[in-house]
Design a protein around this motif. Structure first.
Motif: not given
Length: 516
Positions: A194-223
């Protein structure tokens, strides 16, 4: 959606393996299988040559899983090992053994002196050379390989992140990064998308769910959080049947100067368009006739001066104030702004010349209402405020430091507008190049003001306004085009953006079989 750091991703992988009682190799199998399923669903067995380039770490292991499944499903596959080091990860070695037991066509080992493989423009390249763990310069012969990818003009699908791109740094050598047509990112996107200097290296992106622990995903705060429809829907405040204009507050826009009254018009339309109950403008006298004639919904108070703001005095009770659109930087305006800041206690949105005044007279920053101020700079205005930056990451660090020091929110306007609230970043997904035209920022200022008057807290008003602003443009630009899009179109698109919040995705129609 949360955007996890590199360290958090490693933590999530390890925790998932432990809690689900699986090995890291089994988790890799799950990830690689998801990549294969994505490819298989789209290709349906088509015999287009697929070249899978695998590094010797875990990203390469993912690539080997993909290659093995492609082979067993009858695809035309060539697998390559980019042998850039003598160190191999355990999971890579496990999957290297598996693919050797799957096919007689073992992966081709590429070294520094290897010939570049023949690839046609109609072929597909799967890039699994480097993952998020890259922490060293890319060897020159591997850079040549990446340049070869570009020269072939083949479609490139990158696994997790384009190889050579780090999650937390801008590349010093752009040729050392793969240019991906599509990137499949595990579990969450990366900030560099999403940054101007680096976004150009992929035209499109998509997220794939690989089954990471749901509790970790929901409770871990991110910056960093990614802001889309799902994130703003809980912010939205529905209207009660017996509400009235007083329910939705009164906003004041202070700005305008001779020749720049239109900026106030646009901000006012943004504020009312997003739902403010009432909006008053405070402008020089030259704004009276234009605004009263062209904008009957807007109330008006004027300065005694004909052409500029010299003394800000108003006798209306308002819920929030916006300052700066079209205001100019005359010394009398600066003095008027200073006096206003010293007495103001209302939530405040500052844009345009208000930002330029703060940059030139940074002693005024101490008078900003603490945790009640939003600054909305475009890139040049931001630079005047926080100083020059080395790269996009340095820019974000300086913006966070500024936000923290002055206890304000900063809206970094751009292709993916980023809202900075001290140590937290909110990356917006809406918007398009049609917004790169004069006046759209004035509309955004008004929209933030309009949400503040309705009782939205400072951060929610900012995030929601940025989303609606971009969505309004997205919904109209398809019929108007980028070049013909102007700021008033944003105002016209606000109702559509609101309605889109509650629009359900269209379900694919299934044709009924004819009766025999």
């Amino acid at each position: 959606m949360k955007i996890f750091s590199k360290e958090q991703i490693y933590q999530g992988d390890a925790l998932t393996a432990k809690k689900q009682n699986i090995t890291s190799t089994e988790l890799m199998e799950r990830a690689g299988t998801q990549i294969f399923n994505w490819i298989h669903m789209r290709m349906q067995g088509a015999q287009v040559p697929i070249h899978v380039f695998c590094g010797i770490g875990n990203n390469g292991g993912d690539g080997l899983v993909v290659a093995r499944h492609l082979i067993t499903h009858g695809y035309n596959v060539k697998t390559y090992i980019v042998n850039y080091s003598t160190t191999r990860s355990k999971d890579f070695l496990n999957n290297y053994d598996r693919i050797k037991n799957t096919t007689k066509d073992w992966p081709i080992l590429l070294n520094e002196d290897s010939e570049l493989p023949a690839i046609d423009a109609r072929d597909i390249i799967v890039d699994a050379v480097f993952g998020i763990g890259l922490n060293r310069p890319v060897a020159s012969w591997v850079v040549n390989l990446f340049n070869h990818f570009r020269v072939t003009k083949a479609f490139v699908l990158s696994i997790d992140i384009p190889s050579g791109l780090m999650t937390d740094a801008v590349p010093t050598n752009e040729e050392a990064v793969v240019n991906a047509g599509y990137t499949l990112s595990f579990q969450s996107p990366k900030l560099v998308f999403f940054l101007p200097q680096t976004a150009k290296f992929t035209v499109q992106w998509e997220v794939l769910d690989i089954g990471i622990d749901p509790e970790f995903l929901y409770t871990t705060p991110t910056e960093v959080d990614l802001i889309g429809k799902n994130e703003v829907l809980p912010i939205y405040k529905p209207r009660e049947k017996f509400s009235h204009k007083g329910t939705f507050g009164h906003g004041l826009i202070i700005g305008g100067s001779y020749g720049k009254i239109g900026a106030v018009n646009l901000a006012g339309r943004g504020a009312l368009g997003v739902g403010a109950g009432k909006v008053t403008a405070f402008t020089p006298k030259c704004g009276y006739i234009p605004l009263q004639s062209a904008f009957p919904e807007l109330m008006l108070i004027t300065d005694k001066d004909e052409e500029k703001l010299t003394k800000i005095e108003f006798d209306v009770d308002v819920n929030a104030i916006a300052f700066g659109v079209g205001a100019g930087t005359d010394q009398k305006t600066v003095s008027a702004f200073e006096a206003f800041l010293k007495s103001n206690t209302k939530p405040l949105v500052i844009d345009a010349d208000g930002l330029n005044i703060l940059a030139e007279h940074n002693n005024l920053l101490e008078f900003l209402p603490k945790r009640q101020t939003v600054l909305t700079p475009h890139p040049k205005e931001l630079e005047r405020l926080i100083g020059t930056w080395k790269d996009d990451f340095d820019k974000l660090d300086k913006a966070k430091a500024f936000s923290k020091k002055h206890q304000c929110i900063i809206v970094i306007k751009g292709a993916n507008t980023i809202t900075v609230a001290e140590d937290k970043l909110y990356v917006n997904v809406t918007g398009n190049p049609g917004l790169a035209t004069a006046g759209t920022g004035d509309v955004l200022t008004g929209m933030i003001l309009g949400l503040l008057t309705q009782g939205y807290d400072l951060l929610s008003a900012t995030i929601f306004a940025v989303y609606l602003h971009g969505k309004a443009a997205d919904l109209l630009v398809e019929e108007l085009g980028y070049q013909s899009f102007i700021a008033t179109h944003v105002v016209e698109g606000i109702p559509l953006a609101y309605l889109d919040l509650f629009k359900q995705p269209e379900q694919p129609q299934v044709e009924e079989e004819e009766e025999n």
